[in-house]
Scaffold this motif. Structure first.
Motif, PDB file in Angstrom:
ATOM      1  N   ILE A 229      -0.490   3.119   0.709  1.00  0.00           N
ATOM      2  CA  ILE A 229       0.082   2.128  -0.207  1.00  0.00           C
ATOM      3  C   ILE A 229       0.345   0.815   0.520  1.00  0.00           C
ATOM      4  O   ILE A 229       0.156  -0.277  -0.031  1.00  0.00           O
ATOM      5  N   GLU A 230       0.748   0.908   1.780  1.00  0.00           N
ATOM      6  CA  GLU A 230       0.999  -0.296   2.576  1.00  0.00           C
ATOM      7  C   GLU A 230      -0.274  -1.136   2.691  1.00  0.00           C
ATOM      8  O   GLU A 230      -0.238  -2.369   2.554  1.00  0.00           O
ATOM      9  N   ILE A 231      -1.429  -0.479   2.924  1.00  0.00           N
ATOM     10  CA  ILE A 231      -2.700  -1.200   3.020  1.00  0.00           C
ATOM     11  C   ILE A 231      -3.086  -1.780   1.662  1.00  0.00           C
ATOM     12  O   ILE A 231      -3.576  -2.911   1.566  1.00  0.00           O
ATOM     13  N   VAL A 232      -2.840  -1.008   0.601  1.00  0.00           N
ATOM     14  CA  VAL A 232      -3.163  -1.485  -0.748  1.00  0.00           C
ATOM     15  C   VAL A 232      -2.363  -2.748  -1.066  1.00  0.00           C
ATOM     16  O   VAL A 232      -2.907  -3.746  -1.572  1.00  0.00           O
ATOM     17  N   LEU A 233      -1.073  -2.738  -0.755  1.00  0.00           N
ATOM     18  CA  LEU A 233      -0.236  -3.911  -1.023  1.00  0.00           C
ATOM     19  C   LEU A 233      -0.696  -5.106  -0.192  1.00  0.00           C
ATOM     20  O   LEU A 233      -0.638  -6.253  -0.656  1.00  0.00           O
ATOM     21  N   ARG A 234      -1.160  -4.851   1.021  1.00  0.00           N
ATOM     22  CA  ARG A 234      -1.695  -5.930   1.853  1.00  0.00           C
ATOM     23  C   ARG A 234      -2.911  -6.548   1.164  1.00  0.00           C
ATOM     24  O   ARG A 234      -3.069  -7.769   1.127  1.00  0.00           O
ATOM     25  N   ASP A 235      -3.790  -5.693   0.597  1.00  0.00           N
ATOM     26  CA  ASP A 235      -4.976  -6.196  -0.097  1.00  0.00           C
ATOM     27  C   ASP A 235      -4.601  -6.992  -1.342  1.00  0.00           C
ATOM     28  O   ASP A 235      -5.218  -8.021  -1.653  1.00  0.00           O
ATOM     29  N   VAL A 236      -3.587  -6.513  -2.056  1.00  0.00           N
ATOM     30  CA  VAL A 236      -3.134  -7.221  -3.256  1.00  0.00           C
ATOM     31  C   VAL A 236      -2.648  -8.619  -2.883  1.00  0.00           C
ATOM     32  O   VAL A 236      -3.003  -9.621  -3.523  1.00  0.00           O
ATOM     33  N   LEU A 237      -1.842  -8.694  -1.830  1.00  0.00           N
ATOM     34  CA  LEU A 237      -1.323  -9.989  -1.387  1.00  0.00           C
ATOM     35  C   LEU A 237      -2.460 -10.899  -0.918  1.00  0.00           C
ATOM     36  O   LEU A 237      -2.478 -12.099  -1.230  1.00  0.00           O
ATOM     37  N   ARG A 271       9.293  -7.382  -2.475  1.00  0.00           N
ATOM     38  CA  ARG A 271      10.227  -6.268  -2.690  1.00  0.00           C
ATOM     39  C   ARG A 271       9.523  -4.918  -2.505  1.00  0.00           C
ATOM     40  O   ARG A 271      10.096  -3.979  -1.942  1.00  0.00           O
ATOM     41  N   ALA A 272       8.273  -4.825  -2.971  1.00  0.00           N
ATOM     42  CA  ALA A 272       7.520  -3.579  -2.813  1.00  0.00           C
ATOM     43  C   ALA A 272       7.302  -3.265  -1.332  1.00  0.00           C
ATOM     44  O   ALA A 272       7.414  -2.112  -0.900  1.00  0.00           O
ATOM     45  N   THR A 273       7.001  -4.303  -0.547  1.00  0.00           N
ATOM     46  CA  THR A 273       6.810  -4.115   0.889  1.00  0.00           C
ATOM     47  C   THR A 273       8.109  -3.669   1.554  1.00  0.00           C
ATOM     48  O   THR A 273       8.112  -2.785   2.431  1.00  0.00           O
ATOM     49  N   GLU A 274       9.221  -4.255   1.148  1.00  0.00           N
ATOM     50  CA  GLU A 274      10.519  -3.844   1.681  1.00  0.00           C
ATOM     51  C   GLU A 274      10.810  -2.383   1.331  1.00  0.00           C
ATOM     52  O   GLU A 274      11.373  -1.642   2.145  1.00  0.00           O
ATOM     53  N   ASN A 275      10.427  -1.975   0.116  1.00  0.00           N
ATOM     54  CA  ASN A 275      10.653  -0.588  -0.299  1.00  0.00           C
ATOM     55  C   ASN A 275       9.810   0.390   0.523  1.00  0.00           C
ATOM     56  O   ASN A 275      10.253   1.500   0.825  1.00  0.00           O
ATOM     57  N   ILE A 276       8.577  -0.033   0.878  1.00  0.00           N
ATOM     58  CA  ILE A 276       7.738   0.791   1.749  1.00  0.00           C
ATOM     59  C   ILE A 276       8.406   0.967   3.108  1.00  0.00           C
ATOM     60  O   ILE A 276       8.489   2.071   3.657  1.00  0.00           O
ATOM     61  N   GLU A 277       8.891  -0.134   3.670  1.00  0.00           N
ATOM     62  CA  GLU A 277       9.548  -0.074   4.987  1.00  0.00           C
ATOM     63  C   GLU A 277      10.781   0.819   4.938  1.00  0.00           C
ATOM     64  O   GLU A 277      11.045   1.580   5.870  1.00  0.00           O
ATOM     65  N   LYS A 278      11.527   0.725   3.837  1.00  0.00           N
ATOM     66  CA  LYS A 278      12.710   1.583   3.687  1.00  0.00           C
ATOM     67  C   LYS A 278      12.298   3.050   3.604  1.00  0.00           C
ATOM     68  O   LYS A 278      12.953   3.928   4.175  1.00  0.00           O
ATOM     69  N   ALA A 279      11.215   3.329   2.874  1.00  0.00           N
ATOM     70  CA  ALA A 279      10.746   4.710   2.746  1.00  0.00           C
ATOM     71  C   ALA A 279      10.370   5.279   4.113  1.00  0.00           C
ATOM     72  O   ALA A 279      10.690   6.434   4.418  1.00  0.00           O
ATOM     73  N   PHE A 280       9.706   4.465   4.948  1.00  0.00           N
ATOM     74  CA  PHE A 280       9.373   4.919   6.304  1.00  0.00           C
ATOM     75  C   PHE A 280      10.648   5.221   7.096  1.00  0.00           C
ATOM     76  O   PHE A 280      10.725   6.230   7.805  1.00  0.00           O
ATOM     77  N   ARG A 281      11.655   4.342   6.968  1.00  0.00           N
ATOM     78  CA  ARG A 281      12.915   4.565   7.703  1.00  0.00           C
ATOM     79  C   ARG A 281      13.639   5.813   7.218  1.00  0.00           C
ATOM     80  O   ARG A 281      14.329   6.489   7.985  1.00  0.00           O
ATOM     81  N   ASP A 282      13.480   6.121   5.925  1.00  0.00           N
ATOM     82  CA  ASP A 282      14.198   7.247   5.343  1.00  0.00           C
ATOM     83  C   ASP A 282      13.512   8.592   5.572  1.00  0.00           C
ATOM     84  O   ASP A 282      14.089   9.635   5.262  1.00  0.00           O
ATOM     85  N   LEU A 283      12.291   8.564   6.106  1.00  0.00           N
ATOM     86  CA  LEU A 283      11.545   9.813   6.264  1.00  0.00           C
ATOM     87  C   LEU A 283      12.335  10.924   6.957  1.00  0.00           C
ATOM     88  O   LEU A 283      12.378  12.048   6.470  1.00  0.00           O
TER      89      LEU A 283
END
Length: 303
Positions: A229-237, A271-283
């Protein structure tokens, strides 16, 4: 992926070996473990009795061959490999019991034949907080002969107290195009990005059903799913900023990328990117990975 070599001049009690190719970092860790297991005190102390003689081998070469064969067959008594063990039907968590039984409960037993006793923890980012705290007790005062290697794809998953007690070694990263190409060869990836492109129209039940599909039917490692999803969001941006389709990595999913770029503002992408980073931290803090994914998808729908 670049090769990975672990320095052998100074040996430490604990390492964090990080990379996105678990097979590579495991192979490198096993190779390092093998070198440690054939070390001999007589290499540095001419008066020491060589290990191969103590063990009844006719030559050092014969002993080293035996070590390599047993390491290859996972039969060496001084090399322990710990893997995710919970839940039993789809192991995604290294449990606290796993750490207590296989590390804390055995470190005081000296090596059977080598100079070192080595522990490899595969997918160490899957240790929950209780397991990390249990490991910390050993990391704080490890016996001199103990070497612990945490093999992980994401150092953000570890408690600061763990990170402060390990030597971090990062593998060279794979080219992003190669990573997403591998992911897009699997059916789950295309279906996932199509679902994401329409997530604003999905209701709560559909998101719950899709979460079940990710974790129970496809059984995708959570870190892999989030990285995709992180790569997908990068492509979207990238497409939103340039309108150049040739600059995106996921050419096979270009239409869904374009669709997402039209409905997501820069603020929402942030915000979506921040949520991805939070998800990684919460693993490491979430035993129930389904809740982590469900929460991320619900937030993405809101965006």
């Amino acid at each position: 992926m670049k090769s990975l070599r672990i320095p052998e001049n100074n040996i430490y009690n604990a390492y964090l070996i990080e990379g996105d190719d678990m097979e590579l970092i495991k192979s490198s860790a096993i190779d390092f473990a093998e070198k440690l297991l054939i070390r001999d005190a007589s290499d540095e102390d001419s008066e020491a009795v060589p290990i191969y003689m103590e063990r009844g081998y006719e030559s050092r070469e014969e002993w080293e061959d035996s070590v390599r064969k047993r390491v290859s067959n996972n039969e060496h008594p001084d090399l322990m490999i710990i893997r995710p063990d919970k839940p039993e039907d789809n192991p995604t968590t290294v449990s606290v019991g796993n750490i207590r039984n296989n590390i804390n409960g055995t470190v005081e037993v000296r090596p059977y034949e080598a100079l070192y006793k080595i522990y490899l923890i595969e997918h160490a980012e899957c240790m929950n907080q209780q397991a990390q705290n249990a490991l910390l007790k050993t990391l704080e005062e490890p016996p001199q002969y103990v070497v612990i290697m945490l093999l992980a794809s994401n150092s953000d998953a570890f408690l600061p107290t763990i990170l402060s007690r390990v030597i971090e070694i990062k593998a060279g990263e794979r080219d992003v195009k190669e990573v997403i190409s591998d992911m897009l060869s699997e059916d789950w990836s295309k279906e996932t990005v199509h679902f994401l492109s329409e997530i604003g129209f999905r209701n709560g039940k559909e998101i719950l059903d899709f979460t079940d599909k990710i974790t129970k039917e496809w059984k995708i490692p959570i870190g892999t799913f989030l990285s995709f999803i992180e790569i997908v969001l990068r492509d979207v941006l990238c497409y939103k900023s340039t309108s150049k389709i040739e600059l995106i990595y996921g050419h096979e999913i270009a239409q869904d990328i374009i669709k997402m770029s039209t409905v997501m503002s820069y603020e929402k992408l942030g915000r979506a990117t921040e949520n991805i980073e939070k998800a990684f931290r919460d693993l490491p803090l979430n035993v129930n990975k389904e809740i982590l994914i469900e929460d991320f998808l619900l937030k993405l729908r809101h965006n």
